[in-house]
Design a protein around this motif. Structure first.
Motif, mmCIF file in Angstrom:
data_model
loop_
_atom_site.group_PDB
_atom_site.id
_atom_site.type_symbol
_atom_site.label_atom_id
_atom_site.label_comp_id
_atom_site.label_asym_id
_atom_site.label_seq_id
_atom_site.Cartn_x
_atom_site.Cartn_y
_atom_site.Cartn_z
ATOM 1 N N ARG A 28 5.237 15.808 2.888
ATOM 2 C CA ARG A 28 4.572 17.065 2.569
ATOM 3 C C ARG A 28 3.076 16.926 2.325
ATOM 4 N N HIS A 29 2.614 15.764 1.880
ATOM 5 C CA HIS A 29 1.241 15.632 1.430
ATOM 6 C C HIS A 29 0.420 14.600 2.189
ATOM 7 N N SER A 30 0.928 14.064 3.279
ATOM 8 C CA SER A 30 0.185 13.036 3.996
ATOM 9 C C SER A 30 0.220 13.292 5.499
ATOM 10 N N SER A 31 -0.869 12.938 6.160
ATOM 11 C CA SER A 31 -0.906 13.058 7.619
ATOM 12 C C SER A 31 -0.416 11.781 8.290
ATOM 13 N N HIS A 32 -0.020 10.787 7.498
ATOM 14 C CA HIS A 32 0.445 9.505 8.021
ATOM 15 C C HIS A 32 1.972 9.453 8.011
ATOM 16 N N ASN A 33 2.524 8.394 8.567
ATOM 17 C CA ASN A 33 3.962 8.209 8.664
ATOM 18 C C ASN A 33 4.567 8.055 7.263
ATOM 19 N N ALA A 34 5.510 8.928 6.928
ATOM 20 C CA ALA A 34 6.118 8.929 5.597
ATOM 21 C C ALA A 34 6.946 7.667 5.353
ATOM 22 N N PHE A 35 7.656 7.187 6.375
ATOM 23 C CA PHE A 35 8.456 5.982 6.205
ATOM 24 C C PHE A 35 7.575 4.783 5.849
ATOM 25 N N LEU A 36 6.429 4.677 6.514
ATOM 26 C CA LEU A 36 5.535 3.556 6.235
ATOM 27 C C LEU A 36 4.971 3.622 4.818
ATOM 28 N N TRP A 37 4.702 4.813 4.312
ATOM 29 C CA TRP A 37 4.229 4.914 2.932
ATOM 30 C C TRP A 37 5.333 4.503 1.964
ATOM 31 N N GLY A 38 6.570 4.948 2.207
ATOM 32 C CA GLY A 38 7.668 4.547 1.343
ATOM 33 C C GLY A 38 7.890 3.047 1.372
ATOM 34 N N PHE A 39 7.826 2.464 2.561
ATOM 35 C CA PHE A 39 7.991 1.019 2.705
ATOM 36 C C PHE A 39 6.842 0.270 2.030
ATOM 37 N N SER A 40 5.623 0.792 2.173
ATOM 38 C CA SER A 40 4.466 0.162 1.534
ATOM 39 C C SER A 40 4.584 0.165 0.020
ATOM 40 N N VAL A 41 5.108 1.253 -0.525
ATOM 41 C CA VAL A 41 5.294 1.322 -1.972
ATOM 42 C C VAL A 41 6.370 0.333 -2.406
ATOM 43 N N PHE A 42 7.459 0.237 -1.637
ATOM 44 C CA PHE A 42 8.547 -0.676 -2.000
ATOM 45 C C PHE A 42 8.083 -2.127 -1.963
ATOM 46 N N VAL A 43 7.390 -2.506 -0.897
ATOM 47 C CA VAL A 43 6.964 -3.892 -0.728
ATOM 48 C C VAL A 43 5.719 -4.191 -1.569
ATOM 49 N N GLY A 44 4.793 -3.237 -1.630
ATOM 50 C CA GLY A 44 3.525 -3.478 -2.303
ATOM 51 C C GLY A 44 3.560 -3.338 -3.804
ATOM 52 N N GLY A 45 4.649 -2.813 -4.338
ATOM 53 C CA GLY A 45 4.755 -2.688 -5.784
ATOM 54 C C GLY A 45 3.795 -1.663 -6.340
ATOM 55 N N VAL A 46 3.263 -1.973 -7.496
ATOM 56 C CA VAL A 46 2.363 -1.047 -8.180
ATOM 57 C C VAL A 46 1.090 -0.829 -7.357
ATOM 58 N N LEU A 47 0.615 -1.862 -6.675
ATOM 59 C CA LEU A 47 -0.557 -1.719 -5.819
ATOM 60 C C LEU A 47 -0.264 -0.739 -4.672
ATOM 61 N N GLY A 48 0.903 -0.843 -4.053
ATOM 62 C CA GLY A 48 1.283 0.083 -2.991
ATOM 63 C C GLY A 48 1.369 1.511 -3.486
ATOM 64 N N LEU A 49 1.909 1.702 -4.680
ATOM 65 C CA LEU A 49 2.001 3.041 -5.264
ATOM 66 C C LEU A 49 0.609 3.590 -5.558
ATOM 67 N N ALA A 50 -0.275 2.750 -6.089
ATOM 68 C CA ALA A 50 -1.646 3.191 -6.369
ATOM 69 C C ALA A 50 -2.376 3.557 -5.080
ATOM 70 N N LEU A 51 -2.177 2.778 -4.025
ATOM 71 C CA LEU A 51 -2.807 3.098 -2.742
ATOM 72 C C LEU A 51 -2.289 4.419 -2.195
ATOM 73 N N TYR A 52 -0.988 4.641 -2.297
ATOM 74 C CA TYR A 52 -0.441 5.903 -1.804
ATOM 75 C C TYR A 52 -1.007 7.083 -2.582
ATOM 76 N N LEU A 53 -1.026 6.986 -3.893
ATOM 77 C CA LEU A 53 -1.493 8.106 -4.708
ATOM 78 C C LEU A 53 -2.975 8.389 -4.487
ATOM 79 N N ASN A 54 -3.774 7.360 -4.210
ATOM 80 C CA ASN A 54 -5.204 7.563 -4.031
ATOM 81 C C ASN A 54 -5.622 7.820 -2.589
ATOM 82 N N LEU A 55 -4.945 7.201 -1.630
ATOM 83 C CA LEU A 55 -5.345 7.335 -0.231
ATOM 84 C C LEU A 55 -4.346 8.102 0.625
ATOM 85 N N GLY A 56 -3.071 8.007 0.301
ATOM 86 C CA GLY A 56 -2.041 8.578 1.158
ATOM 87 C C GLY A 56 -1.890 10.072 1.051
ATOM 88 N N ARG A 57 -2.185 10.634 -0.101
ATOM 89 C CA ARG A 57 -2.030 12.079 -0.294
ATOM 90 C C ARG A 57 -3.296 12.776 0.163
#
Length: 107
Positions: A28-57
């Motif tokens: 709903r909030h990103s122009s990028h692939n949603a699966f890749l953001w979910g995978f990035s958060v899972f693998v990247g941990g807190v850093l992946g979540l921070a990147l999604y919240l700041n860059l992905g949305r």
């Protein structure tokens, strides 16, 4: 050792839920692939979540408005305008413009 196993049994499913939330939210909030953001958060941990919240949305959603986007009278954000690419400098322009605001080329 038992404490580590118990922590893993609790933390891994919880982090999986956070990753799934990031993927659903990205639809709903990103122009990028949603699966890749979910995978990035899972693998990247807190850093992946921070990147999604700041860059992905990067697209406005409920309660958020992009710069220059006004709300309609009922409080719902208005629809995005169509864009065209300038044939000279390749900048994105609104479809209603006659000339590019950067290079002056006719659109």
């Amino acid at each position: 050792m038992a404490d580590l196993v118990a922590l893993s049994v609790v933390a891994l499913p919880l982090w999986f839920v956070v990753s799934v939330w990031a993927g659903i939210d990205a639809t709903r909030h990103s122009s990028h692939n949603a699966f890749l953001w979910g995978f990035s958060v899972f693998v990247g941990g807190v850093l992946g979540l921070a990147l999604y919240l700041n860059l992905g949305r990067d697209e406005p959603g409920v309660g958020r408005r992009a710069a220059g986007q006004s709300a309609s009278p009922n409080g719902v954000p208005s629809a995005r305008t169509e864009t065209v690419t300038c044939p000279n400098c390749h900048s994105l322009e609104e479809s209603g413009r006659d000339t590019c605001r950067f290079c002056g080329e006719s659109l």
